[in-house]
Design an enzyme around this catalytic site. Structure first.
Site, PDB file in Angstrom:
ATOM      1  N   SER A 207      -8.376  -1.193  -9.480  1.00  0.00           N
ATOM      2  CA  SER A 207      -7.363  -1.489 -10.497  1.00  0.00           C
ATOM      3  C   SER A 207      -8.044  -2.274 -11.609  1.00  0.00           C
ATOM      4  O   SER A 207      -9.113  -2.875 -11.389  1.00  0.00           O
ATOM      5  CB  SER A 207      -6.263  -2.352  -9.871  1.00  0.00           C
ATOM      6  OG  SER A 207      -5.417  -2.906 -10.858  1.00  0.00           O
TER       7      SER A 207
ATOM      8  N   TYR B 237      -3.127  -9.268  -4.414  1.00  0.00           N
ATOM      9  CA  TYR B 237      -3.507  -7.971  -4.996  1.00  0.00           C
ATOM     10  C   TYR B 237      -4.845  -8.088  -5.728  1.00  0.00           C
ATOM     11  O   TYR B 237      -5.747  -7.262  -5.556  1.00  0.00           O
ATOM     12  CB  TYR B 237      -2.395  -7.518  -5.949  1.00  0.00           C
ATOM     13  CG  TYR B 237      -2.544  -6.117  -6.498  1.00  0.00           C
ATOM     14  CD1 TYR B 237      -2.055  -5.013  -5.786  1.00  0.00           C
ATOM     15  CD2 TYR B 237      -3.150  -5.885  -7.726  1.00  0.00           C
ATOM     16  CE1 TYR B 237      -2.172  -3.731  -6.296  1.00  0.00           C
ATOM     17  CE2 TYR B 237      -3.271  -4.601  -8.237  1.00  0.00           C
ATOM     18  CZ  TYR B 237      -2.773  -3.521  -7.511  1.00  0.00           C
ATOM     19  OH  TYR B 237      -2.893  -2.250  -8.028  1.00  0.00           O
TER      20      TYR B 237
HETATM   21  P1  NAD Z   1       2.849   4.401  -4.998  1.00  0.00           P
HETATM   22  O1  NAD Z   1       3.732   3.401  -4.353  1.00  0.00           O
HETATM   23  O2  NAD Z   1       3.457   5.534  -5.737  1.00  0.00           O
HETATM   24  O3  NAD Z   1       1.822   4.975  -3.949  1.00  0.00           O
HETATM   25  C1  NAD Z   1       1.278   4.193  -2.916  1.00  0.00           C
HETATM   26  C2  NAD Z   1       0.963   5.124  -1.783  1.00  0.00           C
HETATM   27  O4  NAD Z   1       0.470   4.348  -0.686  1.00  0.00           O
HETATM   28  C3  NAD Z   1       2.208   5.870  -1.298  1.00  0.00           C
HETATM   29  O5  NAD Z   1       1.859   7.187  -0.959  1.00  0.00           O
HETATM   30  C4  NAD Z   1       2.617   5.066  -0.071  1.00  0.00           C
HETATM   31  O6  NAD Z   1       3.316   5.841   0.854  1.00  0.00           O
HETATM   32  C5  NAD Z   1       1.245   4.692   0.450  1.00  0.00           C
HETATM   33  N1  NAD Z   1       1.282   3.563   1.372  1.00  0.00           N
HETATM   34  C6  NAD Z   1       1.865   2.347   1.221  1.00  0.00           C
HETATM   35  N2  NAD Z   1       1.729   1.621   2.357  1.00  0.00           N
HETATM   36  C7  NAD Z   1       1.020   2.391   3.223  1.00  0.00           C
HETATM   37  C8  NAD Z   1       0.580   2.214   4.555  1.00  0.00           C
HETATM   38  N3  NAD Z   1       0.837   1.086   5.231  1.00  0.00           N
HETATM   39  N4  NAD Z   1      -0.094   3.231   5.152  1.00  0.00           N
HETATM   40  C9  NAD Z   1      -0.327   4.388   4.497  1.00  0.00           C
HETATM   41  N5  NAD Z   1       0.081   4.616   3.228  1.00  0.00           N
HETATM   42  C10 NAD Z   1       0.746   3.631   2.605  1.00  0.00           C
HETATM   43  O7  NAD Z   1       1.864   3.563  -5.959  1.00  0.00           O
HETATM   44  P2  NAD Z   1       0.709   4.041  -6.928  1.00  0.00           P
HETATM   45  O8  NAD Z   1       1.004   3.392  -8.211  1.00  0.00           O
HETATM   46  O9  NAD Z   1       0.490   5.513  -6.865  1.00  0.00           O
HETATM   47  O10 NAD Z   1      -0.545   3.287  -6.274  1.00  0.00           O
HETATM   48  C11 NAD Z   1      -1.638   3.956  -5.663  1.00  0.00           C
HETATM   49  C12 NAD Z   1      -2.889   3.098  -5.757  1.00  0.00           C
HETATM   50  O11 NAD Z   1      -3.222   2.915  -7.127  1.00  0.00           O
HETATM   51  C13 NAD Z   1      -2.717   1.698  -5.162  1.00  0.00           C
HETATM   52  O12 NAD Z   1      -3.903   1.302  -4.488  1.00  0.00           O
HETATM   53  C14 NAD Z   1      -2.488   0.831  -6.396  1.00  0.00           C
HETATM   54  O13 NAD Z   1      -2.883  -0.506  -6.173  1.00  0.00           O
HETATM   55  C15 NAD Z   1      -3.395   1.538  -7.384  1.00  0.00           C
HETATM   56  N6  NAD Z   1      -3.075   1.242  -8.792  1.00  0.00           N
HETATM   57  C16 NAD Z   1      -1.857   1.595  -9.316  1.00  0.00           C
HETATM   58  C17 NAD Z   1      -1.601   1.305 -10.658  1.00  0.00           C
HETATM   59  C18 NAD Z   1      -0.287   1.670 -11.335  1.00  0.00           C
HETATM   60  O14 NAD Z   1      -0.043   1.223 -12.461  1.00  0.00           O
HETATM   61  N7  NAD Z   1       0.569   2.500 -10.744  1.00  0.00           N
HETATM   62  C19 NAD Z   1      -2.564   0.669 -11.436  1.00  0.00           C
HETATM   63  C20 NAD Z   1      -3.786   0.324 -10.841  1.00  0.00           C
HETATM   64  C21 NAD Z   1      -4.025   0.631  -9.520  1.00  0.00           C
END
Ligand code: NAD
Length: 261
Positions: free
Chosen positions: A143, A156
């Site tokens: 991130s 985080y």
């Molecule tokens: P999201 O909530 O849409 O997706 C998260 C995924 O992780 C989902 O598929 C969820 O089911 C899964 N998950 C959660 N807990 C879990 C567990 N215990 N076991 C297995 N799977 C689990 O969120 P996202 O925004 O797509 O985030 C995905 C990644 O990207 C994360 O690591 C997040 O930190 C990172 N990220 C997101 C953003 C953003 O702005 N959306 C920015 C930077 C980084």
């Protein structure tokens, strides 16, 4: 090296960025294993849709990324199902926001387990498989918070900085092998996770949706645009292409200029 015919495991991929990455790798002809902690018919239906649309193998494997043994089981099950694992994308992640002196210890431990420790367990399990195949790509979804900080996000930010550090170590340990390990550092991406924060933020600041997006969510994103799941998927695909053979141990920001500030 083409992605077609390769096999990929993407943790946390029944929604958001993980699903976007799986879609892109499947579109390019890779077999994929989708994952989350649930085991619903819709989860398996996602894998069936990817298989139908892209004429690849696609499986859904339930495994809780908070549990180290389950992370290793996911890799081994993916290996059994697809016969090889060429690409591991450590993507599963959750968020919780509170000042550090009020941060509940169980939330802290869960964020560290899912956002950081799962990448350790899955990478440790996949490297012997990649070594035996003579090729591998580990891509960690960190991130902008793996490179910078924001208040109230201590767990985080700690986890994502940890992932960036581990990425460098794995790259050094595999530097003389045809294996690379890199981290992608997205800024804000409009996933269901972020979309869900908009209504409350509108109320909290008495702002309309557009103002919340521009002045609150994208305050630190100079482009004033969200990154997209397709862009993150494309960046993973680039890191798995031969153009990236000498890219290892680094971070690629997809953040509209956030970390240039
Ligand atoms: P999201 O909530 O849409 O997706 C998260 C995924 O992780 C989902 O598929 C969820 O089911 C899964 N998950 C959660 N807990 C879990 C567990 N215990 N076991 C297995 N799977 C689990 O969120 P996202 O925004 O797509 O985030 C995905 C990644 O990207 C994360 O690591 C997040 O930190 C990172 N990220 C997101 C953003 C953003 O702005 N959306 C920015 C930077 C980084």
């Amino acid at each position: 090296m083409s992605i077609s015919g390769k096999s990929a495991i993407i943790t946390g991929s029944n929604s958001g960025i993980g699903l976007g990455i799986a879609e892109e790798l499947a579109r390019l002809g890779a077999n994929v294993v989708l994952n989350s902690y649930t085991d619903n018919p819709e989860d398996h239906a996602l894998a069936d849709r990817l298989a139908d649309e892209h004429k690849v193998q696609a499986h859904y494997v339930q495994a809780d990324m908070a549990d180290g043994d389950a992370c290793r089981m996911l890799v081994n099950r993916g290996h059994e199902l697809m016969g090889r694992v060429d690409i591991l994308v450590n993507n599963a992640g959750i968020q919780f926001v509170a000042p550090i002196d009020e941060f509940p210890a169980d939330k802290w431990n869960r964020i560290i387990a899912i956002n950081m420790n799962s990448a350790y367990h899955a990478t440790a399990a996949v490297l012997p498989i990649m070594r035996s195949q003579g090729w591998g790509r580990v891509v960690n979804i960190a991130s902008a918070h793996g490179l910078t900080a924001s208040p109230y996000k201590s767990a985080y930010v700690a986890a994502k900085h940890g992932v960036v550090g581990m990425t460098k170590v794995v790259a050094l340990e595999t530097a003389q092998e045809p294996i690379t390990c890199n981290a992608i550092c997205p800024g804000y991406v409009l996933t269901p996770l972020v979309e869900a924060q908009i209504p409350d933020t509108m109320k909290q600041y008495d702002m309309d949706r557009e103002t919340v997006i521009r002045d609150v969510l994208l305050e630190r994103q100079p482009s004033k645009q969200f990154a997209t799941v397709e862009q993150i998927g494309g960046t993973v695909a680039f890191l798995c292409s031969s153009a990236a053979d000498q890219i290892t141990g680094t971070t690629i920001s997809v953040d509209g200029g956030w970390t240039a500030l």
